[in-house]
Design a protein around this motif. Structure first.
Motif, short mmCIF file in Angstrom:
data_model
loop_
_atom_site.label_atom_id
_atom_site.label_comp_id
_atom_site.label_asym_id
_atom_site.label_seq_id
_atom_site.Cartn_x
_atom_site.Cartn_y
_atom_site.Cartn_z
N GLY A 39 -36.65 -47.57 50.64
CA GLY A 39 -35.96 -46.29 50.80
C GLY A 39 -34.68 -46.29 51.59
N PRO A 40 -34.50 -45.44 52.56
CA PRO A 40 -35.55 -44.75 53.34
C PRO A 40 -36.17 -43.55 52.62
CG PRO A 40 -33.39 -44.11 54.16
CD PRO A 40 -33.15 -45.14 53.09
N PHE A 41 -37.51 -43.52 52.63
CA PHE A 41 -38.28 -42.43 52.03
C PHE A 41 -39.18 -41.77 53.07
CE2 PHE A 41 -38.04 -45.57 48.36
CZ PHE A 41 -36.93 -44.98 47.78
N HIS A 42 -38.74 -41.73 54.31
CA HIS A 42 -39.61 -41.23 55.39
C HIS A 42 -39.95 -39.75 55.22
CE1 HIS A 42 -38.95 -45.07 57.24
NE2 HIS A 42 -37.64 -44.86 57.34
N THR A 43 -38.99 -38.93 54.79
CA THR A 43 -39.24 -37.49 54.62
C THR A 43 -40.26 -37.26 53.52
OG1 THR A 43 -36.96 -37.03 55.30
CG2 THR A 43 -38.18 -35.25 54.23
N PHE A 44 -40.08 -37.94 52.40
CA PHE A 44 -41.01 -37.81 51.28
C PHE A 44 -42.42 -38.25 51.69
CE2 PHE A 44 -42.99 -39.45 47.34
CZ PHE A 44 -42.92 -38.31 46.55
N LEU A 45 -42.51 -39.39 52.36
CA LEU A 45 -43.80 -39.90 52.81
C LEU A 45 -44.44 -38.93 53.80
CD1 LEU A 45 -45.99 -42.07 52.92
CD2 LEU A 45 -44.60 -43.28 54.61
N GLY A 46 -43.64 -38.34 54.67
CA GLY A 46 -44.17 -37.37 55.63
C GLY A 46 -44.81 -36.18 54.95
N TYR A 47 -44.18 -35.66 53.89
CA TYR A 47 -44.76 -34.55 53.14
C TYR A 47 -46.03 -34.99 52.42
CZ TYR A 47 -40.94 -31.17 53.74
OH TYR A 47 -40.05 -30.26 54.26
N LEU A 48 -46.04 -36.20 51.85
CA LEU A 48 -47.24 -36.69 51.17
C LEU A 48 -48.43 -36.76 52.13
CD1 LEU A 48 -46.00 -39.60 48.84
CD2 LEU A 48 -46.25 -37.18 48.32
N GLU A 49 -48.17 -37.20 53.34
CA GLU A 49 -49.25 -37.34 54.32
C GLU A 49 -49.72 -35.98 54.84
OE1 GLU A 49 -48.30 -41.75 56.14
OE2 GLU A 49 -47.35 -40.01 57.07
N SER A 50 -48.78 -35.07 55.11
CA SER A 50 -49.16 -33.76 55.65
C SER A 50 -49.92 -32.92 54.63
CB SER A 50 -47.91 -33.01 56.13
OG SER A 50 -47.05 -32.71 55.04
N THR A 51 -49.63 -33.08 53.34
CA THR A 51 -50.32 -32.34 52.29
C THR A 51 -51.53 -33.09 51.74
OG1 THR A 51 -48.84 -33.29 50.62
CG2 THR A 51 -48.20 -31.16 51.57
N LYS A 52 -51.72 -34.34 52.20
CA LYS A 52 -52.79 -35.23 51.72
C LYS A 52 -52.62 -35.61 50.25
CE LYS A 52 -56.17 -33.58 55.10
NZ LYS A 52 -55.85 -34.69 56.01
N VAL A 53 -51.44 -35.41 49.72
CA VAL A 53 -51.15 -35.84 48.34
C VAL A 53 -51.16 -37.37 48.25
CG1 VAL A 53 -49.34 -35.87 46.56
CG2 VAL A 53 -49.91 -33.75 47.71
N ILE A 54 -50.87 -38.05 49.35
CA ILE A 54 -50.88 -39.51 49.36
C ILE A 54 -52.25 -40.04 48.97
CG2 ILE A 54 -51.43 -39.64 51.82
CD1 ILE A 54 -49.10 -42.02 49.88
N GLU A 55 -53.32 -39.35 49.35
CA GLU A 55 -54.68 -39.77 49.00
C GLU A 55 -54.92 -39.63 47.50
OE1 GLU A 55 -57.34 -37.53 51.42
OE2 GLU A 55 -56.39 -38.14 53.31
N THR A 56 -54.42 -38.56 46.92
CA THR A 56 -54.55 -38.36 45.47
C THR A 56 -53.79 -39.44 44.72
OG1 THR A 56 -54.69 -35.96 45.84
CG2 THR A 56 -54.23 -36.70 43.60
N PHE A 57 -52.57 -39.73 45.17
CA PHE A 57 -51.78 -40.78 44.53
C PHE A 57 -52.47 -42.14 44.66
CE2 PHE A 57 -47.29 -38.67 44.95
CZ PHE A 57 -47.69 -37.69 44.05
N GLN A 58 -53.00 -42.43 45.83
CA GLN A 58 -53.64 -43.72 46.07
C GLN A 58 -54.87 -43.88 45.19
OE1 GLN A 58 -52.31 -46.02 48.84
NE2 GLN A 58 -53.16 -47.12 47.09
N ASP A 59 -55.64 -42.82 45.03
CA ASP A 59 -56.82 -42.86 44.18
C ASP A 59 -56.44 -43.07 42.71
OD1 ASP A 59 -59.80 -42.36 43.92
OD2 ASP A 59 -59.04 -40.78 42.61
N GLN A 60 -55.40 -42.37 42.28
CA GLN A 60 -54.94 -42.52 40.89
C GLN A 60 -54.42 -43.93 40.64
OE1 GLN A 60 -55.06 -40.30 38.41
NE2 GLN A 60 -53.89 -41.48 36.90
#
Length: 251
Positions: free
Chosen positions: A52-73
């Motif tokens: 990146g830097p993709f820190h802002t995007f990653l921060g939103y993924l973590e705060s909304t827990k969307v990162i877990e959905t992406f990781q599972d998929q």
């Protein structure tokens, strides 16, 4: 003496048959092929942290827990995942609309909107142009339209018009691509898209033809005479008086 010999012969025959039955067949000696290696586990948090830097995007993924959905998929499905990631600068350029006004559910849907529930290579995007609109992981009306422009994939979400500018990671089952803008869905922000900002106007310059008009207006009836004209009138009057006074002396 003959009985023990017959007994021994029978014992040898039985042992031979038992060995023949227990001996492995040639086919059973052939090694079984090794199972296909499982896809490499991709840790999306680690990947987005170093790219990146993709820190802002990653921060939103973590705060909304969307990162877990992406990781599972990415790691527990056969379909894989394709993620479109805006750089930090894309979020800084985002002034209107503001993400701070969104509810928690809207924010989660917006970032699910940045992924497709399938792995797509760069070559696959040309086919997506014919499939548009394409469903995202947000589901429902959260769809993206794709067009291929000279081999470059362009995406439109209604509010956002952007393109895939680089490939961050593209190995089945995970594809991560950088995009130039944050994807804003119409399903959240509506169809009232703000117009593009107009260019700044050039400085106003009065045309040269207006100059005589300004001069004419100063000499129009009813306008007061300027100081230089009054001074000239007074000077001539004083000169006439001086000459008259001189003639009187001579007389």
């Amino acid at each position: 003496m003959e009985l023990p010999v017959v007994f021994m012969a029978l014992l040898v025959m039985c042992s031979s048959e038992a060995y023949a039955q227990s001996a492995p067949s040639p086919s059973s000696l052939t090694p079984t092929p090794a199972p296909a290696p499982a896809p490499e586990f991709v840790n999306l948090t680690d990947l987005l942290s170093v790219a990146g830097p993709f820190h802002t995007f990653l921060g939103y993924l973590e705060s909304t827990k969307v990162i877990e959905t992406f990781q599972d998929q990415a790691n527990t499905t056969e379909e894989g995942i394709t993620i479109f990631v805006p750089r930090d600068s894309a979020f800084k350029a985002l002034k209107n609309p503001s993400l701070s006004n969104l509810t928690a559910d809207q924010l989660k849907s917006m970032f699910l909107f940045h992924a497709l529930p399938h792995y797509y290579s760069l070559a696959d995007f040309k086919n997506l142009s014919d499939m548009s609109p394409v469903a995202t992981m947000a589901g429902g009306q959260f769809t993206l339209n794709f067009t291929d422009v000279s081999g470059t994939a362009h995406l439109t979400s209604g509010w956002s018009d952007t393109k895939v500018s680089s490939s961050v990671h593209s190995t089945d089952p995970v594809a991560v691509y950088q995009v130039d803008k944050v994807l804003l869905p119409e399903a959240i922000f509506g169809t009232d898209i703000p117009p593009t900002a107009a260019p700044a106007p050039s400085p106003d310059i009065a045309p040269a033809a207006d100059a005589p008009k300004a001069a004419d207006s100063d000499s129009s009836p009813g306008s007061s005479p300027d100081k230089s004209s009054s001074y000239r009138i007074m000077s001539w009057g004083q000169l006439v008086l001086a000459i008259s006074g001189g003639l009187v002396l001579f007389l």
